[in-house]
Enzyme design. Structure first.
Site, short mmCIF file in Angstrom:
data_model
loop_
_atom_site.label_atom_id
_atom_site.label_comp_id
_atom_site.label_asym_id
_atom_site.label_seq_id
_atom_site.Cartn_x
_atom_site.Cartn_y
_atom_site.Cartn_z
N HIS A 51 16.00 -60.08 -10.31
CA HIS A 51 15.80 -60.93 -11.49
C HIS A 51 15.97 -60.16 -12.79
CE1 HIS A 51 12.06 -59.09 -10.23
NE2 HIS A 51 11.61 -59.18 -11.47
N HIS A 92 33.54 -36.60 -9.05
CA HIS A 92 32.95 -35.58 -8.18
C HIS A 92 32.25 -36.15 -6.95
CE1 HIS A 92 32.79 -31.96 -11.18
NE2 HIS A 92 33.98 -32.55 -11.13
N ARG A 135 37.41 -29.70 -3.26
CA ARG A 135 36.10 -29.19 -2.84
C ARG A 135 35.04 -30.30 -2.80
NH1 ARG A 135 36.78 -28.28 -8.14
NH2 ARG A 135 35.02 -28.41 -9.59
C1 RB5 Z 1 11.16 -55.46 -11.39
O1 RB5 Z 1 10.07 -55.70 -12.23
C2 RB5 Z 1 11.50 -53.98 -11.37
O2 RB5 Z 1 10.49 -53.26 -10.74
C3 RB5 Z 1 12.83 -53.75 -10.71
O3 RB5 Z 1 13.81 -54.46 -11.37
C4 RB5 Z 1 13.34 -52.31 -10.68
O4 RB5 Z 1 13.27 -51.72 -11.93
C5 RB5 Z 1 12.83 -51.46 -9.60
O5 RB5 Z 1 13.23 -50.30 -9.44
#
Ligand code: RB5
Length: 146
Positions: free
Chosen positions: A13, A102, A136
């Site tokens: 979200h 890289h 490499r």
């Molecule tokens: C959601 O609030 C947040 O925790 C998520 O989007 C993210 O940042 C997690 O690593």
């Protein structure tokens, strides 16, 4: 490097709005976007989406992906659990360039809450158009997967 003709994207979200904007941006450049979700801004758990993208990229279903969450961390940690995935959190054009040159990174992870949209577009443009240097670095990336 030839820009891939298709790119898979996912977000939770927190990354939803940026995903929608970047999708339009990539499509305006003729790149086909496979949108794995989330499809609305309601709260979800980033691993549910990161695993879907990680599986597809790891199996080679799509050459490249973009993952987005609030910090870029959680969704990147999730995709990187999949063999063959090399997800890199990209917070500048230079980091995106080095991740491709890289590390042959195949997922660009973005921090929607800490990255301005214009910068995100710049990062993605560099990520999709920069090639792996090989040499490499090929030996080194071969040592990543367990
Ligand atoms: C959601 O609030 C947040 O925790 C998520 O989007 C993210 O940042 C997690 O690593």
């Amino acid at each position: 490097m030839k820009t891939p003709s298709q790119i898979a994207m996912t977000s939770d979200h927190a990354g939803y709005e940026m995903k929608q904007q970047l999708r339009k941006h990539l499509e305006s450049k003729g790149i086909k976007v496979i949108d794995i979700g989330t499809y609305r801004p309601d709260a979800v758990d980033y691993p549910d989406y990161g695993h879907q993208l990680g599986e597809k990229i790891g199996k080679g279903e799509y050459p490249m992906g973009i993952s987005i969450c609030g910090t870029g961390n959680g969704i990147n940690m999730t995709t990187n659990k999949h063999t063959g995935v090399r997800g890199a959190i990209c917070w500048s054009g230079e980091i995106a360039e080095m991740a491709r040159k890289h590390n042959d990174a195949n997922i660009c992870s973005l921090a929607a809450r800490y990255t301005d949209l214009d910068l995100a577009k710049h990062i993605v443009d560099i990520f999709v158009s920069t090639g792996f240097e090989g040499g490499r670095h090929e030996r080194r990336i071969r040592k990543i997967d367990l």
